[in-house]
Every structure is written in structure tokens, then in C-alpha cells.
Design an enzyme around this catalytic site. Structure first.
Site, PDB file in Angstrom:
ATOM      1  N   HIS A  47       0.848  -1.204   0.000  1.00 39.39           N
ATOM      2  CA  HIS A  47       0.000   0.000   0.000  1.00 39.39           C
ATOM      3  C   HIS A  47       0.880   1.250   0.000  1.00 39.39           C
ATOM      4  CE1 HIS A  47      -3.050  -2.653   2.316  1.00 39.39           C
ATOM      5  NE2 HIS A  47      -3.582  -2.441   1.133  1.00 39.39           N
ATOM      6  N   SER A  76      -2.926  -7.776   2.783  1.00 36.59           N
ATOM      7  CA  SER A  76      -3.209  -7.645   4.215  1.00 36.59           C
ATOM      8  C   SER A  76      -3.671  -8.999   4.770  1.00 36.59           C
ATOM      9  CB  SER A  76      -4.307  -6.605   4.449  1.00 36.59           C
ATOM     10  OG  SER A  76      -3.883  -5.344   4.017  1.00 36.59           O
TER      11      SER A  76
END
Ligand code: ADP
Length: 164
Positions: A20, A131
Site C-alpha cells: 500500500h 493484508s
């Protein structure tokens, strides 16, 4: 008049990973303002609360002055419009991301034709990172060092009770 372009980078960020961050870092000299927007999703059960996710994002993006962190609920295009954002930023890691992202981009365009979805590709070393995997590894006691920022690594250790 110089046009200021705001991009919204939406997601769950449960938790933020180096992938990210790679995208945020690449985006910040392409747009005047980048808003990392954490989706408050009432259906999913996240590992980290919205507040925890926002706090971690705030800490790891704090050195970049045109990057902000916020939360949103409901329709992304409504949130983008309210923030005068013309761009929705998403990342494509592999072909598997493509179909869902393609559908979302077209559906969002149907609702708000003026908002453009822009796709970016992360550094190769983060292309297999998610994630979800980071959480799984951490829950099983594995090390996520190098995959997430150190403060996220610490939070994961506390949350999952693992030593990593
Ligand atoms: P969502 O639930 O919306 O997919 P995520 O937090 O998983 O939320 O992802 C937010 C955005 O970040 C998505 O565009 C996703 O493709 C991208 N992303 C997820 N993991 C990575 C990574 N390892 N590298 C680059 N971009 C990523």
C-alpha cells in the site's frame, strides 16, 4: 487557473502493508492531494478497528505533506465527489485483481462519469503481498518483517499474541 487534482486511494488497509505504501509513495508526485480513505465496512470483521487502521496509516504517511488519511462509509463515488476528487486510485497486483477492479471501475463510472479510476502497479516484491496474508502469517506466528512497516509489525504482534 491551475487545476488541482485530488485522488482517493480507498481500501480496507487492515493493516497497511509496504505494498500500500509503495502505491501511496508513487502516487504523491502524480497528484496534488492524495486521500487514503479507510472503508468503514459493517459486514467484514476486521482485525484492527477503524481507529487503529487510521492511526497506523497516519503514522506511516505523516512525512508526506500532500497525503491525508480519512474514513468513509457508503458509496465511494459520493465520498469522492464530496471531496472534489476526480480520481479513484486502485492497485492491480496480478491478473486476479483485474476482473473485480474492472467491474468496480465501470460501475463507479456509470454512477459518476466525471470520476476516473486510475490503476497503478506496485513494485514486483510487493505484488504477492496482501493484508490477508500478513494477518494469516502473523496469527500463525510467522514473521512479517519487511512486508509491513515496523509499527504495524508491533501492532500485529500485540494483536495476535505472536512473537513473529
Ligand atoms: P480492499 O478491501 O478495498 O481491496 P485493501 O486494503 O486490500 O482493500 O486494498 C486497497 C488497495 O490497495 C487496492 O487497490 C489493492 O489492490 C491495493 N493493494 C493491496 N495490497 C497491495 C500490495 N501488496 N501492493 C500494492 N497495492 C496493494
Amino acid at each position: 487557473m491551475v487545476m488541482q487534482v485530488t485522488a482517493i486511494y480507498p481500501g480496507s488497509f487492515d493493516p497497511v502493508t509496504n505494498g500500500h505504501l509503495d502505491i501511496v509513495n508513487r502516487s504523491r508526485d502524480k497528484f496534488d492531494r492524495v486521500i487514503v480513505a479507510v472503508l468503514v465496512n459493517l459486514e467484514k470483521t476486521p482485525l484492527f478497528t477503524t481507529e487503529e487502521r487510521v492511526a497506523m496509516l497516519g503514522e506511516v504517511t505523516g512525512q508526506w505533506n500532500n497525503v491525508e488519511v480519512d474514513t468513509f462509509e457508503g458509496l465511494l463515488v459520493k465520498y469522492a465527489k464530496a471531496n472534489h476528487a476526480k480520481v479513484i486510485l486502485r492497485a492491480i497486483r496480478a491478473v486476479t485483481d483485474y476482473e473485480y477492479e474492472f467491474q468496480m471501475a465501470l460501475m463507479n463510472r456509470r454512477m459518476e462519469p466525471d470520476i476516473e479510476t486510475v490503476f497503478m502497479v506496485p513494485a514486483v516484491e510487493y505484488s504477492y503481498l496482501s493484508s490477508r496474508l500478513v494477518k494469516e502469517i502473523s496469527l500463525l506466528g510467522g514473521s512479517v518483517s519487511g512486508l509491513v512497516p515496523p509499527i504495524v509489525e508491533d501492532s500485529l504482534k500485540k494483536k495476535t499474541g505472536s512473537e513473529g
